[in-house]
Scaffold this active site. Structure first.
Site, PDB file in Angstrom:
ATOM      1  N   GLY A  12       0.814  -1.205   0.000  1.00  0.00           N
ATOM      2  CA  GLY A  12       0.000   0.000   0.000  1.00  0.00           C
ATOM      3  C   GLY A  12       0.850   1.258   0.000  1.00  0.00           C
ATOM      4  O   GLY A  12       2.090   1.199   0.010  1.00  0.00           O
ATOM      5  N   ASP A  13       0.175   2.411  -0.047  1.00  0.00           N
ATOM      6  CA  ASP A  13       0.834   3.722   0.013  1.00  0.00           C
ATOM      7  C   ASP A  13       1.738   3.980  -1.191  1.00  0.00           C
ATOM      8  O   ASP A  13       2.672   4.778  -1.117  1.00  0.00           O
ATOM      9  CB  ASP A  13       1.664   3.870   1.306  1.00  0.00           C
ATOM     10  CG  ASP A  13       0.873   3.503   2.547  1.00  0.00           C
ATOM     11  OD1 ASP A  13      -0.231   4.036   2.706  1.00  0.00           O
ATOM     12  OD2 ASP A  13       1.359   2.678   3.340  1.00  0.00           O
ATOM     13  N   GLY A  15       0.981   5.422  -4.043  1.00  0.00           N
ATOM     14  CA  GLY A  15       0.688   6.645  -4.782  1.00  0.00           C
ATOM     15  C   GLY A  15      -0.396   6.460  -5.817  1.00  0.00           C
ATOM     16  O   GLY A  15      -0.430   7.147  -6.839  1.00  0.00           O
ATOM     17  N   LYS A  16      -1.321   5.531  -5.530  1.00  0.00           N
ATOM     18  CA  LYS A  16      -2.391   5.227  -6.496  1.00  0.00           C
ATOM     19  C   LYS A  16      -3.290   6.433  -6.755  1.00  0.00           C
ATOM     20  O   LYS A  16      -3.722   6.659  -7.887  1.00  0.00           O
ATOM     21  CB  LYS A  16      -3.240   4.059  -5.969  1.00  0.00           C
ATOM     22  CG  LYS A  16      -2.467   2.752  -5.843  1.00  0.00           C
ATOM     23  CD  LYS A  16      -3.316   1.657  -5.251  1.00  0.00           C
ATOM     24  CE  LYS A  16      -3.614   1.835  -3.781  1.00  0.00           C
ATOM     25  NZ  LYS A  16      -2.426   1.813  -2.914  1.00  0.00           N
ATOM     26  N   GLY A  17      -3.573   7.213  -5.690  1.00  0.00           N
ATOM     27  CA  GLY A  17      -4.465   8.349  -5.847  1.00  0.00           C
ATOM     28  C   GLY A  17      -3.952   9.340  -6.871  1.00  0.00           C
ATOM     29  O   GLY A  17      -4.706   9.823  -7.723  1.00  0.00           O
ATOM     30  N   GLY A  40      -6.089   5.998   2.655  1.00  0.00           N
ATOM     31  CA  GLY A  40      -6.098   7.381   2.214  1.00  0.00           C
ATOM     32  C   GLY A  40      -5.396   7.539   0.886  1.00  0.00           C
ATOM     33  O   GLY A  40      -4.246   7.139   0.729  1.00  0.00           O
ATOM     34  N   HIS A  41      -6.094   8.100  -0.099  1.00  0.00           N
ATOM     35  CA  HIS A  41      -5.476   8.404  -1.380  1.00  0.00           C
ATOM     36  C   HIS A  41      -5.165   9.896  -1.424  1.00  0.00           C
ATOM     37  O   HIS A  41      -6.063  10.728  -1.309  1.00  0.00           O
ATOM     38  CB  HIS A  41      -6.410   8.012  -2.532  1.00  0.00           C
ATOM     39  CG  HIS A  41      -6.495   6.535  -2.724  1.00  0.00           C
ATOM     40  ND1 HIS A  41      -7.239   5.940  -3.721  1.00  0.00           N
ATOM     41  CD2 HIS A  41      -5.916   5.516  -2.061  1.00  0.00           C
ATOM     42  CE1 HIS A  41      -7.113   4.627  -3.653  1.00  0.00           C
ATOM     43  NE2 HIS A  41      -6.318   4.350  -2.646  1.00  0.00           N
ATOM     44  N   THR A 129      -5.832  -0.508  11.832  1.00  0.00           N
ATOM     45  CA  THR A 129      -6.056   0.939  11.931  1.00  0.00           C
ATOM     46  C   THR A 129      -7.247   1.263  12.825  1.00  0.00           C
ATOM     47  O   THR A 129      -7.562   2.437  13.047  1.00  0.00           O
ATOM     48  CB  THR A 129      -6.306   1.551  10.545  1.00  0.00           C
ATOM     49  OG1 THR A 129      -7.419   0.891   9.945  1.00  0.00           O
ATOM     50  CG2 THR A 129      -5.077   1.402   9.659  1.00  0.00           C
ATOM     51  N   GLN A 224      -5.159   0.006  -0.694  1.00  0.00           N
ATOM     52  CA  GLN A 224      -4.062  -0.775  -0.119  1.00  0.00           C
ATOM     53  C   GLN A 224      -3.137  -1.311  -1.227  1.00  0.00           C
ATOM     54  O   GLN A 224      -3.025  -0.715  -2.287  1.00  0.00           O
ATOM     55  CB  GLN A 224      -4.592  -1.912   0.774  1.00  0.00           C
ATOM     56  CG  GLN A 224      -5.149  -1.444   2.089  1.00  0.00           C
ATOM     57  CD  GLN A 224      -6.664  -1.326   2.084  1.00  0.00           C
ATOM     58  OE1 GLN A 224      -7.368  -1.927   1.300  1.00  0.00           O
ATOM     59  NE2 GLN A 224      -7.181  -0.537   2.992  1.00  0.00           N
ATOM     60  N   SER A 299      -1.538   8.939   5.330  1.00  0.00           N
ATOM     61  CA  SER A 299      -2.360  10.104   5.017  1.00  0.00           C
ATOM     62  C   SER A 299      -3.636  10.142   5.849  1.00  0.00           C
ATOM     63  O   SER A 299      -4.227  11.200   6.034  1.00  0.00           O
ATOM     64  CB  SER A 299      -2.711  10.119   3.521  1.00  0.00           C
ATOM     65  OG  SER A 299      -3.292   8.906   3.122  1.00  0.00           O
ATOM     66  N   THR A 301      -3.966   7.839   8.965  1.00  0.00           N
ATOM     67  CA  THR A 301      -3.632   7.520  10.359  1.00  0.00           C
ATOM     68  C   THR A 301      -2.502   8.355  10.921  1.00  0.00           C
ATOM     69  O   THR A 301      -2.368   8.491  12.140  1.00  0.00           O
ATOM     70  CB  THR A 301      -3.215   6.037  10.469  1.00  0.00           C
ATOM     71  OG1 THR A 301      -2.007   5.840   9.689  1.00  0.00           O
ATOM     72  CG2 THR A 301      -4.311   5.127   9.944  1.00  0.00           C
ATOM     73  N   ARG A 305       5.673   5.183   8.395  1.00  0.00           N
ATOM     74  CA  ARG A 305       5.850   3.964   7.608  1.00  0.00           C
ATOM     75  C   ARG A 305       7.264   3.422   7.781  1.00  0.00           C
ATOM     76  O   ARG A 305       8.227   4.184   7.847  1.00  0.00           O
ATOM     77  CB  ARG A 305       5.581   4.250   6.129  1.00  0.00           C
ATOM     78  CG  ARG A 305       4.147   4.690   5.860  1.00  0.00           C
ATOM     79  CD  ARG A 305       3.932   5.083   4.414  1.00  0.00           C
ATOM     80  NE  ARG A 305       2.592   5.641   4.239  1.00  0.00           N
ATOM     81  CZ  ARG A 305       2.307   6.702   3.489  1.00  0.00           C
ATOM     82  NH1 ARG A 305       3.273   7.319   2.831  1.00  0.00           N
ATOM     83  NH2 ARG A 305       1.069   7.138   3.386  1.00  0.00           N
TER      84      ARG A 305
END
Length: 423
Positions: A12-13, A15-17, A40-41, A129, A224, A299, A301, A305
């Site tokens: 996850g994290d 950078g999909k957004g 979070g995106h 989370t 994710q 972004s 919580t 990381r």
């Protein structure tokens, strides 16, 4: 008619957004297919940083429809907060955002169950989370859950009460000290339900089938990463849904043979949030630098990381199970300044050199075998073409392509949508 799929290939994290935002102009429909408000995106443009939790990342574009699919779990309270946060942008959410009736609802007692379960695990906790997502998916598979479509029924409150009472009995069973005021939480919940009802609910599988017949282009957006998939991830340190390509089919009702391109997103290094194995985690200065320069904090919580070197064994595994057709490498700019870079190209697994992801990658079983590369010093954030990138970065990219046998089509050199190089 095009149905393409966008996935994260790590924990996850990735950078999909940002990439959904970059690609959105090519699609008529952006459809989120799994996950909950823990994902979070982050999108950044025009000097403003936006964090979306449940709403698809195409919401800021005026010419497309955004769908929350049946595979998603929705917390009405978090969703209301997200909607309220978008109010200042004057978006036409009533027409741009539609929700599957089959999406499941996160109840206040799901969040309490999550907290009680995690507290009861003690040192064996999985790093939840505490958003109630796991218990909601458990109710879904246990055939107890409440869905968005149930809101339209006359006896919704009675259905809610029956499930919430069952949850309270389960919380008591855990016998841990958690403080809560359920009447207050329920007041907030039902106020949010009233707001949710202002949006359009649809039978999303039928909507998407008709859209395909009409020649509409669809981008399926996951949350994710593949290594958090409940079946193929590093179980039990995973999420509670299918984050891989198969999840797009079950989470939207789209047939597998309709999917064309599978975009796989990965960081130039590796990160992980919460507990669980992480073979290439760096506990020295390099990991700290990646975290600081890459702003590696959740972004949603805010959790720091864990950071480490790129793991090609894990990346090839994710590419394989997803059928990835093209890759997008994020945060290449974060690695600027390192004299030497390392990439894990194999594992020493119980004394044997292997090139695949085994059943167990706990540190007592797995030691990564690294290939080293010369780093680069240049600041990438203002570069706009592939030719302008440092020779060492190009060698790094081309080595990855050769190893995984899939082309890297996009290289991100910063958080803004403009900081995106297409090859």
């Amino acid at each position: 008619m095009t149905v393409d799929l966008l996935l994260g290939l790590q924990w996850g994290d990735e950078g999909k957004g940002k990439i959904v935002d970059v690609l959105t102009s090519k699609y008529d429909i952006i459809a989120r297919f799994q996950g909950g408000p823990n994902a979070g995106h982050t999108l950044e443009f025009d000097g403003i940083k936006h964090v979306l939790r449940t709403i698809p990342s195409g919401i800021f574009h005026s010419n497309n429809i955004n769908i929350i699919g049946n595979g998603v779990v929705i917390d009405p309270v978090v969703f209301k907060s997200e909607i309220d946060g978008l109010a200042k942008f004057n978006l036409d959410l009533k027409s741009k955002l539609i929700i599957s009736r089959k999406a499941h609802l996160i109840l206040p007692t799901h969040r309490l169950l999550d907290a009680a379960s995690e507290a009861a695990k003690g040192k064996a906790k999985i790093g939840s989370t505490l958003k109630g997502i796991g218990p909601t998916y458990m109710d879904k598979t246990g055939r107890n859950g409440l869905r968005v479509g149930d809101i339209e029924l006359a006896d919704f409150k009675e259905r809610y009460r029956a499930l919430a009472d069952k949850h309270e009995a389960m919380i008591a069973f855990y016998d841990v000290a958690i403080q809560y005021n359920l009447p207050e939480l329920e007041k907030e919940f039902f106020e949010a339900i009233a707001d949710l009802q202002k949006l359009n609910f649809i039978d999303s599988e039928e909507y998407l089938a008709q859209a395909q017949k009409a020649g509409k282009s669809i981008l399926c957006e996951g949350a994710q990463g593949s290594l958090l998939d409940v079946d193929f991830g590093t179980y039990p340190f995973v999420t509670s849904s299918n984050t891989t390509a198969a999840g797009a089919c079950t989470g939207l009702g789209i047939a597998p043979n309709k999917i064309k391109e599978v975009y796989g997103i990965f960081k130039a290094y590796t990160t992980r949030v919460g507990s669980g194995p992480f073979p290439t985690e760096d506990f020295e200065e390099a990991g700290d630098v990646m975290a600081k320069v890459g702003n590696e904090f959740g972004s949603v919580t805010g959790r720091k990381r864990r950071c480490g070197w790129l793991d090609l064994v894990a990346l090839k595994y994710a590419i394989q199970i997803n059928g990835v057709t093209q890759l997008m490498m994020m945060k290449g700019d974060v690695l600027s300044g390192f004299d030497t870079l390392k990439v894990a190209t194999a594992y020493n697994y119980k004394g044997e050199v292997i090139h695949h992801l085994p059943y167990n990658i706990e540190e007592e079983n797995v030691t990564p075998i690294y290939t080293e590369f010369k780093g680069w010093q240049a600041d990438l954030t203002g570069m706009t073409t592939y030719d302008a990138l440092p020779k060492e970065l190009k060698e790094y990219i081309e080595f990855i392509e050769k190893e995984v046998e899939v082309p890297i089509k996009i290289v991100s050199v910063g958080p803004d949508r403009k900081q995106t190089i297409t090859r």
